[in-house]
Design an enzyme around this catalytic site. Structure first.
Site, PDB file in Angstrom:
ATOM      1  N   LYS A  10       0.854  -1.287  -0.096  1.00 22.06           N
ATOM      2  CA  LYS A  10      -0.082  -0.018   0.087  1.00 22.06           C
ATOM      3  C   LYS A  10       0.858   1.311  -0.050  1.00 22.06           C
ATOM      4  O   LYS A  10       2.095   1.296   0.505  1.00 22.06           O
ATOM      5  CB  LYS A  10      -0.923  -0.052   1.028  1.00 22.06           C
ATOM      6  CG  LYS A  10      -0.357  -0.109   2.517  1.00 22.06           C
ATOM      7  CD  LYS A  10      -0.163   1.382   3.059  1.00 22.06           C
ATOM      8  CE  LYS A  10       0.752   1.808   4.348  1.00 22.06           C
ATOM      9  NZ  LYS A  10       1.356   3.078   4.582  1.00 22.06           N
ATOM     10  N   LEU A  99       5.334   0.417   3.329  1.00 29.10           N
ATOM     11  CA  LEU A  99       4.600  -0.205   2.411  1.00 29.10           C
ATOM     12  C   LEU A  99       3.712  -1.291   2.748  1.00 29.10           C
ATOM     13  O   LEU A  99       2.928  -1.819   2.262  1.00 29.10           O
ATOM     14  CB  LEU A  99       5.378  -0.836   1.284  1.00 29.10           C
ATOM     15  CG  LEU A  99       6.482   0.549   0.522  1.00 29.10           C
ATOM     16  CD1 LEU A  99       7.313  -0.329  -0.464  1.00 29.10           C
ATOM     17  CD2 LEU A  99       5.525   1.482  -0.204  1.00 29.10           C
ATOM     18  N   GLY A 102       4.350  -6.568   5.940  1.00 28.85           N
ATOM     19  CA  GLY A 102       3.826  -7.265   6.911  1.00 28.85           C
ATOM     20  C   GLY A 102       2.372  -7.453   7.185  1.00 28.85           C
ATOM     21  O   GLY A 102       1.928  -8.367   7.436  1.00 28.85           O
ATOM     22  N   ASP A 136      -2.602  -1.102   9.959  1.00 28.61           N
ATOM     23  CA  ASP A 136      -2.859  -1.300   8.577  1.00 28.61           C
ATOM     24  C   ASP A 136      -3.515  -2.706   8.125  1.00 28.61           C
ATOM     25  O   ASP A 136      -3.897  -2.572   7.043  1.00 28.61           O
ATOM     26  CB  ASP A 136      -1.508  -1.078   7.866  1.00 28.61           C
ATOM     27  CG  ASP A 136      -0.964   0.366   8.065  1.00 28.61           C
ATOM     28  OD1 ASP A 136      -1.686   1.029   7.990  1.00 28.61           O
ATOM     29  OD2 ASP A 136       0.179   0.539   7.827  1.00 28.61           O
TER      30      ASP A 136
END
Length: 284
Positions: A10, A99, A102, A136
């Site tokens: 992302k 990004l 994980g 996230d």
């Protein structure tokens, strides 16, 4: 039986931090979308009650420190699953890069095991599980484009941005998200990016407006700590990217590029001094 899941990276088109909450987290407003740089996970059932992670990457933990392991353990315990699983992780997303690699792996594990074990858990419930693993993870469960509020777990789906190329470049450093947030001071921020204006730019499908509304208040911290991130930003702008921003807490910098003719020049220019450079598309 084997289950395959893709775990895309992302990027944050905008990220604003409003204040520190009583629970120790920060209240944020972020607009996130996904790009076509992805890890791939292969999951197969084991007869014994164990979780086994393997990977071609020699630099990631394969035990309970791995978010995919934590996701498998959580879903096993919560739904009383007695069989085990072997998860092979083909790692492509850089680690500690801003990004959500994980987090996306954890989300893909939840989705995949939901299918493998035929648990029929609805997306909303998977997102609630994901929120226990990281801020996230809920976004990565469903992907797409979304406004994230709270600590990042409250999601409002949005239309996808106008299609474009995305150049990602990560300098050879790892950045601790906790350290960046720990050093962040909201009273020092001169200009806050606007989630409402970015949302309008996306709804207008205006590439120029999207580039104009990009902003990330965490840059104030990371760029001071790591001058190489500023160097990457400057280089990407000089090479002709239309909109340039650090993703998350860094250190990855991304550039949005509307014309394919520019992509090779920017990619090659960055590769001259940065090893980890990727030219990908937005996932729309």
């Amino acid at each position: 039986m084997k289950i395959y899941e893709k775990a895309p990276a992302k990027i944050n088109l905008m990220l604003d931090v409003l204040h520190k909450r009583r629970d120790g987290f920060h209240e944020v407003e972020m607009i996130m979308t996904m790009v076509d740089l992805a890890d791939r996970l292969e999951m197969s059932e084991l007869p014994r009650d164990t979780i086994f992670i393997s990977s071609q990457a020699g630099y990631i933990p394969l035990d309970e420190k791995n978010l995919a392991f934590q996701a498998a353990r959580l879903i096993k315990e919560r739904y009383d699953v007695k069989t085990g699983v072997h998860i092979h992780l083909d790692k492509k997303i850089p680690v500690a890069a801003g990004l959500a690699g994980g987090s996306s792996d954890a989300a893909a594990t939840l989705r995949g095991l939901n299918r493998l074990w035929r648990l029929n858990i609805p997306d909303q419930e998977l997102q609630e599980l994901g929120a226990e693993l990281g801020s996230d993870v809920p976004f990565c469960i469903t992907g797409g484009t979304a406004l994230a509020t709270g600590r990042g777990e409250k999601l409002t789906p949005m239309p996808n941005p106008p299609q474009c190329w995305v150049i990602l470049a990560k300098p050879p450093i790892n950045v601790s998200t906790a350290d960046v947030y720990g050093r962040f001071r909201s009273d020092k921020i001169v200009r806050h990016p606007s989630a409402a204006k970015m949302e309008q730019a996306i709804r207008n499908q205006s590439f120029a407006e999207v580039c104009g509304q990009m902003g990330n208040v965490l840059e104030d911290v990371t760029l001071k700590l790591y001058p190489e991130v500023q160097h990457l930003k400057d280089a990407m702008i000089r090479l002709g990217a239309d909109g340039v921003l650090m993703s998350g807490s860094g250190p990855t910098v991304f550039g949005l590029v509307s014309k394919e003719s520019k992509v090779a020049r920017i990619y090659n220019g960055l590769r001259g001094f940065c090893k980890e450079v990727y030219a990908v598309r937005m996932l729309t």
